[in-house]
Design an enzyme around this catalytic site. Structure first.
Site, PDB file in Angstrom:
ATOM      1  N   GLU A 122       0.745  -1.180   0.019  1.00  0.00           N
ATOM      2  CA  GLU A 122      -0.021  -0.161  -0.145  1.00  0.00           C
ATOM      3  C   GLU A 122       0.898   1.458  -0.150  1.00  0.00           C
ATOM      4  OE1 GLU A 122      -2.731  -0.304   3.116  1.00  0.00           O
ATOM      5  OE2 GLU A 122      -3.811  -2.095   2.167  1.00  0.00           O
ATOM      6  N   GLU A 173      -4.932  -8.277  -0.692  1.00  0.00           N
ATOM      7  CA  GLU A 173      -5.699  -8.079   0.455  1.00  0.00           C
ATOM      8  C   GLU A 173      -7.034  -7.668   0.003  1.00  0.00           C
ATOM      9  OE1 GLU A 173      -4.267  -5.077   3.296  1.00  0.00           O
ATOM     10  OE2 GLU A 173      -2.717  -5.832   3.185  1.00  0.00           O
TER      11      GLU A 173
END
Length: 338
Positions: free
Chosen positions: A187, A314
């Site tokens: 991320e 994810e």
């Protein structure tokens, strides 16, 4: 607050590989007719996957002596745990690893990950390899604990630290088999643009840095699969397109793109929206189902149809019974039935 949110997210995440056989809603079958590229074939072999969450990505700053894989309440990772994942039908495993609090700055000006920690982490990687699992190695919460402050200058400490950490990881795992892959950063995002250097420019620069270090490190890293995140691992079209152009520019068949997806947090976190076809916000038509459809169509259009294998690193729903039922409906099994 950010840290708490990320901890909660990681409690519910899973990993899945997107195959080239995904059918888009408009009936376009070109992706299916085209021969698979190396990254797409690799992604299909990854099958169903699992994140070893809140263990090697966890950390403490109040007492570094206690900053191990139990820092956020999870038990120690054992070989039995890895074998249990394999026995339950998982084919791949992502082992998030945070280097923050676990490196020192040497007298030579280079950052070094603590050898004991790295050896412990490698043991888990090897257990997964021995269990015939595909394994994803990454840098994880380093994205927001220090890298997000980088100003885009290659002489800055953040950039030098990032390169040093990847140089050590690449060297440490260079003899692992091809089923082990490297994800450059979890991320990734940056607080601000810096002059004419945009946030996307910064992401391209760190992805390039990791790529150069890995490919030049010898062993099996010359052809190892490298997982390239979109900005903030967003599945938005502009982020996916930017990732495609970066990957295409490297002219390397052994590159995979990755996005994350939580189907809008008001649904995934069970924050007042629990129906799979319920409007997410007042005054909009978007629902969890329509947004998931949009996500799959976006990554297909921007990446898969152009030969890039994609991994959803994810995703998840809050683990209540209703959320479990809703998640099981997503894309006819393209997402794990949890």
């Amino acid at each position: 607050m950010m840290k708490r949110t990320r901890i909660v997210k990681l409690l519910i995440v899973f990993l899945i590989a997107l195959s080239i056989s995904y059918q888009v809603d408009d009936g376009n079958s070109q992706a299916n007719a085209a021969p698979q590229t190396p990254s797409q074939a690799y992604v299909q072999k990854m099958g169903k996957g699992w994140n070893v969450f809140n263990t090697y990505d966890s950390f403490r700053t109040d007492d570094l002596a206690l900053s191990d894989e139990t820092s956020w309440g999870q038990p120690q990772v054992t070989q039995e745990l890895i074998l249990s994942a394999k026995a339950k039908g998982f084919d791949s495993i992502r082992i998030p690893m945070t280097a923050y609090t676990r490196y020192t700055l040497g007298a030579d000006g280079h950052y070094v990950i603590h050898s004991e920690w790295l050896a412990k982490y490698k043991q888990v990687v090897d257990w997964a390899v021995d269990a015939d699992l595909y394994v994803m190695i990454n840098l994880h919460h380093d994205s927001w604990t220090w890298l997000s402050n980088w100003d885009g200058n290659k002489a800055s400490e953040e950039y030098k630290r990032y390169v040093d950490l990847w140089r050590q990881l690449a060297n440490h795992f260079k003899n692992e088999p091809e089923q082990v892959m490297f994800e450059t950063m979890n991320e990734p995002y940056f607080e601000n643009d810096t002059g004419t250097i945009t946030k996307q420019d910064k992401l391209d620069m760190i992805n390039q840095a990791a790529y150069d270090v890995i490919r030049s490190s010898g062993g099996n890293n010359a052809t190892r699969m490298i997982v390239i995140p979109t900005y903030s691992t967003s599945a938005d079209m502009d982020k996916a397109n930017a990732s495609y152009h970066f990957i295409a520019g490297l002219n390397d068949p052994n590159l995979i793109a990755t996005v994350h997806f939580y189907s809008d947090w008001v649904f995934s976190g069970n924050l007042g929206r629990t129906g799979f076809d319920e409007k997410l916000y007042d005054g909009v038509q978007d629902t969890p189902r329509s947004n998931i459809d949009q996500m799959f169509n976006t990554v297909n259009h921007a990446l898969i149809s152009k030969g890039i294998g994609v991994v959803i690193g994810e995703y998840g729903c809050y683990p209540l019974m209703m959320a479990r039922r809703k998640c099981s409906q997503v894309k006819n099994g393209n997402i794990l039935n949890i």
